[in-house]
Design a protein around this motif. Sequence first.
Motif, PDB file in Angstrom:
ATOM      1  N   ALA A  25      76.350  44.536 -36.368  1.00  0.00           N
ATOM      2  CA  ALA A  25      77.719  45.247 -36.833  1.00  0.00           C
ATOM      3  C   ALA A  25      77.357  46.613 -37.128  1.00  0.00           C
ATOM      4  O   ALA A  25      78.235  47.388 -36.863  1.00  0.00           O
ATOM      5  CB  ALA A  25      77.909  44.419 -38.221  1.00  0.00           C
ATOM      6  N   LEU A  26      76.341  47.037 -37.708  1.00  0.00           N
ATOM      7  CA  LEU A  26      76.106  48.460 -38.016  1.00  0.00           C
ATOM      8  C   LEU A  26      75.780  49.360 -37.060  1.00  0.00           C
ATOM      9  O   LEU A  26      76.466  50.280 -36.918  1.00  0.00           O
ATOM     10  CB  LEU A  26      74.964  48.343 -38.901  1.00  0.00           C
ATOM     11  N   ALA A  27      74.961  48.625 -36.219  1.00  0.00           N
ATOM     12  CA  ALA A  27      74.859  49.375 -34.762  1.00  0.00           C
ATOM     13  C   ALA A  27      76.128  49.707 -33.996  1.00  0.00           C
ATOM     14  O   ALA A  27      76.271  50.730 -33.591  1.00  0.00           O
ATOM     15  CB  ALA A  27      73.792  48.360 -33.928  1.00  0.00           C
ATOM     16  N   ASN A  28      77.001  48.646 -33.986  1.00  0.00           N
ATOM     17  CA  ASN A  28      78.384  48.778 -33.000  1.00  0.00           C
ATOM     18  C   ASN A  28      79.265  49.803 -34.235  1.00  0.00           C
ATOM     19  O   ASN A  28      79.945  50.479 -33.256  1.00  0.00           O
ATOM     20  CB  ASN A  28      79.103  47.280 -33.223  1.00  0.00           C
ATOM     21  N   VAL A  29      79.138  49.957 -35.371  1.00  0.00           N
ATOM     22  CA  VAL A  29      80.037  50.742 -36.136  1.00  0.00           C
ATOM     23  C   VAL A  29      79.554  52.119 -35.623  1.00  0.00           C
ATOM     24  O   VAL A  29      80.396  53.221 -35.441  1.00  0.00           O
ATOM     25  CB  VAL A  29      79.850  50.496 -37.669  1.00  0.00           C
ATOM     26  N   PHE A  30      78.268  52.522 -35.628  1.00  0.00           N
ATOM     27  CA  PHE A  30      77.929  54.035 -35.216  1.00  0.00           C
ATOM     28  C   PHE A  30      77.957  54.199 -33.822  1.00  0.00           C
ATOM     29  O   PHE A  30      77.806  55.183 -33.485  1.00  0.00           O
ATOM     30  CB  PHE A  30      76.465  54.094 -35.964  1.00  0.00           C
ATOM     31  N   ARG A  31      77.975  53.261 -32.991  1.00  0.00           N
ATOM     32  CA  ARG A  31      78.235  53.396 -31.531  1.00  0.00           C
ATOM     33  C   ARG A  31      79.448  53.333 -30.981  1.00  0.00           C
ATOM     34  O   ARG A  31      79.743  54.219 -30.330  1.00  0.00           O
ATOM     35  CB  ARG A  31      77.149  52.221 -30.925  1.00  0.00           C
ATOM     36  N   LEU A  32      80.486  52.591 -31.620  1.00  0.00           N
ATOM     37  CA  LEU A  32      81.755  52.270 -30.930  1.00  0.00           C
ATOM     38  C   LEU A  32      82.588  52.657 -32.191  1.00  0.00           C
ATOM     39  O   LEU A  32      83.795  53.000 -31.644  1.00  0.00           O
ATOM     40  CB  LEU A  32      82.005  50.899 -30.942  1.00  0.00           C
ATOM     41  N   GLY A  33      82.342  52.819 -33.394  1.00  0.00           N
ATOM     42  CA  GLY A  33      83.226  53.035 -34.375  1.00  0.00           C
ATOM     43  C   GLY A  33      83.868  52.026 -35.316  1.00  0.00           C
ATOM     44  O   GLY A  33      83.778  50.807 -34.603  1.00  0.00           O
ATOM     45  N   PRO A  34      84.258  51.972 -36.238  1.00  0.00           N
ATOM     46  CA  PRO A  34      84.530  50.842 -37.135  1.00  0.00           C
ATOM     47  C   PRO A  34      85.743  49.725 -36.620  1.00  0.00           C
ATOM     48  O   PRO A  34      85.664  48.720 -36.665  1.00  0.00           O
ATOM     49  CB  PRO A  34      84.913  51.278 -38.542  1.00  0.00           C
ATOM     50  N   GLU A  35      86.648  50.400 -36.139  1.00  0.00           N
ATOM     51  CA  GLU A  35      87.921  49.806 -35.462  1.00  0.00           C
ATOM     52  C   GLU A  35      87.107  48.677 -34.379  1.00  0.00           C
ATOM     53  O   GLU A  35      87.529  47.550 -34.461  1.00  0.00           O
ATOM     54  CB  GLU A  35      88.836  50.675 -34.958  1.00  0.00           C
ATOM     55  N   ALA A  36      86.700  49.505 -33.452  1.00  0.00           N
ATOM     56  CA  ALA A  36      85.905  48.495 -32.302  1.00  0.00           C
ATOM     57  C   ALA A  36      84.839  47.513 -32.747  1.00  0.00           C
ATOM     58  O   ALA A  36      84.703  46.549 -32.353  1.00  0.00           O
ATOM     59  CB  ALA A  36      85.699  49.405 -31.263  1.00  0.00           C
ATOM     60  N   ALA A  37      84.202  47.894 -33.920  1.00  0.00           N
ATOM     61  CA  ALA A  37      82.905  46.998 -34.520  1.00  0.00           C
ATOM     62  C   ALA A  37      83.760  45.869 -35.212  1.00  0.00           C
ATOM     63  O   ALA A  37      82.833  44.866 -35.462  1.00  0.00           O
ATOM     64  CB  ALA A  37      82.085  47.646 -35.167  1.00  0.00           C
TER      65      ALA A  37
END
Length: 276
Positions: A215-227
Amino acid sequence: MAATLNLVGAGHVGRALGRVFAASGAFALQDVGARSAASAQAAVDVIGAGHACAGLAHMRPAQVWMLAVGDDQIGPVCAALAGAQPLAGAVVFHCSGAKASSELQPAIDAGALVASVHPVRSFADPAAVAADFAGTFCGIEGDPGALALLEPAFEAAGARLVRIDPAAKTVYHAAAVFASNYLVTVVDAALRAYQAAGVSPAVARELARPLATEALANVFRLGPEAALSGPVARGDVATVARQHAAVTGWDAPTGQLYEALVAPTADLARRKHGAS
């Protein structure tokens, strides 16, 4: 030539930054002041530069003063400094993430330029911070004249500077609390909930690890909305209500935490679907 710097405070932050400045030559470290000569000398020994002084009155005048003291001591120490030293034309700055440069009003009244430089690091191990300071983000704000001196010095020491709004300093510091402290609290709630379902603590950590790290990796890779994923993101109101009731029945404070997170998560979900 580098500006002369006096360091007030011999704790972890002072020792780490003093060592960084001494190694990089960003400042010419002059005096290190602390409540006792022994504490000041211990800091000098760690830093590898400077002259130990017990008390502000024994320190020499300097172009720059760094107050590496606790948040509640910034005002009193600054007042004591203004009463003990000539500050007209000098730069005085503190390292707090929670207090603005306006906390240095006694120095302002004495004719100093003031600023705040907050390194976004944990200083539990000062030697490790000093050895790996390059690339450290620092939130910085203050008088333009103070920043004109401090910014190139900190950049020479390897810092990455981010200018912040002093009026929002407390919110800025709360951002770090959300990103670090409260994140730990939420993960703790997950681990305790797993254990309430009969999972051992060791296995609970292994169950939560991929969820949290991905989840954290996705937040910083994709942004919180997409994560964002899960029942709130799907609009599954029934599941959310059922989980809230079950968690509250198991542990009321954790149920309150669950409930408090529903509304901001729903707002994030609306942003997610509005952006898709």
